[in-house]
Design a protein around this motif. Structure first.
Motif, PDB file in Angstrom:
ATOM      1  N   GLY A 151     -13.941 -56.580 -18.010  1.00  0.00           N
ATOM      2  CA  GLY A 151     -14.196 -57.859 -18.669  1.00  0.00           C
ATOM      3  C   GLY A 151     -14.454 -57.709 -20.154  1.00  0.00           C
ATOM      4  N   ARG A 152     -15.183 -56.661 -20.537  1.00  0.00           N
ATOM      5  CA  ARG A 152     -15.491 -56.423 -21.950  1.00  0.00           C
ATOM      6  C   ARG A 152     -14.272 -55.970 -22.743  1.00  0.00           C
ATOM      7  NH1 ARG A 152     -21.049 -52.874 -21.569  1.00  0.00           N
ATOM      8  NH2 ARG A 152     -22.383 -54.521 -20.760  1.00  0.00           N
ATOM      9  N   SER A 153     -13.351 -55.273 -22.072  1.00  0.00           N
ATOM     10  CA  SER A 153     -12.203 -54.706 -22.783  1.00  0.00           C
ATOM     11  C   SER A 153     -10.973 -55.611 -22.738  1.00  0.00           C
ATOM     12  CB  SER A 153     -11.863 -53.331 -22.204  1.00  0.00           C
ATOM     13  OG  SER A 153     -11.457 -53.443 -20.850  1.00  0.00           O
ATOM     14  N   GLY A 154     -11.135 -56.829 -22.247  1.00  0.00           N
ATOM     15  CA  GLY A 154     -10.011 -57.766 -22.208  1.00  0.00           C
ATOM     16  C   GLY A 154      -9.073 -57.516 -21.039  1.00  0.00           C
ATOM     17  N   GLY A 155      -9.535 -56.783 -20.049  1.00  0.00           N
ATOM     18  CA  GLY A 155      -8.711 -56.465 -18.885  1.00  0.00           C
ATOM     19  C   GLY A 155      -8.833 -57.501 -17.791  1.00  0.00           C
ATOM     20  N   THR A 156      -8.558 -57.070 -16.584  1.00  0.00           N
ATOM     21  CA  THR A 156      -8.563 -57.963 -15.424  1.00  0.00           C
ATOM     22  C   THR A 156      -9.599 -57.490 -14.404  1.00  0.00           C
ATOM     23  OG1 THR A 156      -6.764 -56.624 -14.543  1.00  0.00           O
ATOM     24  CG2 THR A 156      -6.143 -58.662 -15.663  1.00  0.00           C
ATOM     25  N   PRO A 157     -10.853 -57.965 -14.512  1.00  0.00           N
ATOM     26  CA  PRO A 157     -11.927 -57.495 -13.628  1.00  0.00           C
ATOM     27  C   PRO A 157     -11.688 -57.775 -12.146  1.00  0.00           C
ATOM     28  CG  PRO A 157     -12.793 -58.941 -15.348  1.00  0.00           C
ATOM     29  CD  PRO A 157     -11.316 -58.919 -15.484  1.00  0.00           C
ATOM     30  N   ASN A 158     -10.977 -58.839 -11.820  1.00  0.00           N
ATOM     31  CA  ASN A 158     -10.772 -59.185 -10.411  1.00  0.00           C
ATOM     32  C   ASN A 158      -9.745 -58.282  -9.730  1.00  0.00           C
ATOM     33  OD1 ASN A 158      -8.762 -60.291 -12.000  1.00  0.00           O
ATOM     34  ND2 ASN A 158      -8.499 -62.103 -10.713  1.00  0.00           N
ATOM     35  N   THR A 159      -9.126 -57.346 -10.467  1.00  0.00           N
ATOM     36  CA  THR A 159      -8.153 -56.432  -9.855  1.00  0.00           C
ATOM     37  C   THR A 159      -8.711 -55.020  -9.667  1.00  0.00           C
ATOM     38  OG1 THR A 159      -7.199 -55.825 -11.993  1.00  0.00           O
ATOM     39  CG2 THR A 159      -6.212 -57.716 -10.837  1.00  0.00           C
ATOM     40  N   CYS A 160     -10.014 -54.835  -9.854  1.00  0.00           N
ATOM     41  CA  CYS A 160     -10.615 -53.499  -9.726  1.00  0.00           C
ATOM     42  C   CYS A 160     -10.472 -52.971  -8.304  1.00  0.00           C
ATOM     43  CB  CYS A 160     -12.101 -53.541 -10.083  1.00  0.00           C
ATOM     44  SG  CYS A 160     -12.412 -53.724 -11.851  1.00  0.00           S
ATOM     45  N   GLN A 161     -10.120 -51.693  -8.210  1.00  0.00           N
ATOM     46  CA  GLN A 161     -10.020 -51.009  -6.924  1.00  0.00           C
ATOM     47  C   GLN A 161     -10.550 -49.597  -7.078  1.00  0.00           C
ATOM     48  OE1 GLN A 161      -5.912 -51.040  -5.794  1.00  0.00           O
ATOM     49  NE2 GLN A 161      -6.089 -53.001  -4.740  1.00  0.00           N
ATOM     50  N   VAL A 162     -11.225 -49.098  -6.042  1.00  0.00           N
ATOM     51  CA  VAL A 162     -11.695 -47.714  -6.047  1.00  0.00           C
ATOM     52  C   VAL A 162     -10.484 -46.815  -5.811  1.00  0.00           C
ATOM     53  CG1 VAL A 162     -13.160 -46.014  -4.885  1.00  0.00           C
ATOM     54  CG2 VAL A 162     -13.991 -48.342  -5.246  1.00  0.00           C
ATOM     55  N   VAL A 163     -10.229 -45.906  -6.753  1.00  0.00           N
ATOM     56  CA  VAL A 163      -9.064 -45.028  -6.652  1.00  0.00           C
ATOM     57  C   VAL A 163      -9.456 -43.604  -6.288  1.00  0.00           C
ATOM     58  CG1 VAL A 163      -7.664 -46.388  -8.225  1.00  0.00           C
ATOM     59  CG2 VAL A 163      -9.108 -44.569  -9.143  1.00  0.00           C
ATOM     60  N   LEU A 164     -10.731 -43.277  -6.395  1.00  0.00           N
ATOM     61  CA  LEU A 164     -11.204 -41.928  -6.084  1.00  0.00           C
ATOM     62  C   LEU A 164     -12.650 -42.022  -5.619  1.00  0.00           C
ATOM     63  CD1 LEU A 164     -10.794 -38.803  -6.267  1.00  0.00           C
ATOM     64  CD2 LEU A 164     -11.673 -38.968  -8.589  1.00  0.00           C
ATOM     65  N   ALA A 165     -12.958 -41.375  -4.519  1.00  0.00           N
ATOM     66  CA  ALA A 165     -14.333 -41.337  -4.020  1.00  0.00           C
ATOM     67  C   ALA A 165     -14.513 -40.039  -3.235  1.00  0.00           C
ATOM     68  CB  ALA A 165     -14.624 -42.539  -3.125  1.00  0.00           C
ATOM     69  N   GLU A 166     -15.482 -39.234  -3.667  1.00  0.00           N
ATOM     70  CA  GLU A 166     -15.745 -37.954  -3.013  1.00  0.00           C
ATOM     71  C   GLU A 166     -17.237 -37.651  -3.041  1.00  0.00           C
ATOM     72  OE1 GLU A 166     -13.555 -34.815  -4.853  1.00  0.00           O
ATOM     73  OE2 GLU A 166     -11.612 -35.719  -4.446  1.00  0.00           O
ATOM     74  N   CYS A 167     -17.639 -36.767  -2.145  1.00  0.00           N
ATOM     75  CA  CYS A 167     -19.001 -36.241  -2.141  1.00  0.00           C
ATOM     76  C   CYS A 167     -18.945 -34.725  -2.291  1.00  0.00           C
ATOM     77  CB  CYS A 167     -19.729 -36.601  -0.848  1.00  0.00           C
ATOM     78  SG  CYS A 167     -20.141 -38.344  -0.699  1.00  0.00           S
ATOM     79  N   ARG A 168     -19.875 -34.200  -3.073  1.00  0.00           N
ATOM     80  CA  ARG A 168     -19.974 -32.740  -3.209  1.00  0.00           C
ATOM     81  C   ARG A 168     -20.634 -32.191  -1.959  1.00  0.00           C
ATOM     82  NH1 ARG A 168     -23.082 -32.096  -8.756  1.00  0.00           N
ATOM     83  NH2 ARG A 168     -24.157 -33.871  -7.918  1.00  0.00           N
ATOM     84  N   HIS A 169     -20.351 -30.961  -1.652  1.00  0.00           N
ATOM     85  CA  HIS A 169     -20.948 -30.340  -0.460  1.00  0.00           C
ATOM     86  C   HIS A 169     -22.175 -29.563  -0.821  1.00  0.00           C
ATOM     87  CE1 HIS A 169     -17.576 -31.543   1.950  1.00  0.00           C
ATOM     88  NE2 HIS A 169     -16.786 -31.110   1.004  1.00  0.00           N
TER      89      HIS A 169
END
Length: 97
Positions: free
Chosen positions: A79-97
């Protein structure tokens, strides 16, 4: 007399600053590189991106917490950068071991 005193003082200022700079640089040279953004105790991270604008990266204790935080950050930054906030998607999610 003050002209000679000022000249005498300035002759040791540069070498002193050089020695100080080298000492500080040498003190940091042996340290391993660590991320500034990691929170102590957080083992999971997630990154969310919009189709346009800036995304968000976040750390959390659980995968769901990291995903939620990254989505919140993505919407805020997009929203601050003039983008499209409603199109956000998680593209990477991991946990360290």
């Amino acid at each position: 007399m003050t002209g000679k005193t000022a000249l005498h003082c300035s002759s040791w200022i540069f070498p002193s600053l050089l020695v100080l700079n080298l000492a500080l640089t040498a003190g940091c040279a042996g340290k391993s590189s660590t991320s500034r953004y990691t929170t102590v105790g957080s083992s999971c991270y997630a990154k969310a991106l919009p189709t346009a604008g800036e995304g968000g990266l976040a750390w959390g204790n659980t995968m769901s917490m990291a995903r939620k935080k990254s989505m919140d950050n993505c919407m805020r930054y997009a929203g601050r950068s003039g983008g499209t906030p409603n199109t956000c998607q998680v593209v990477l999610a991991e946990c360290r071991h």
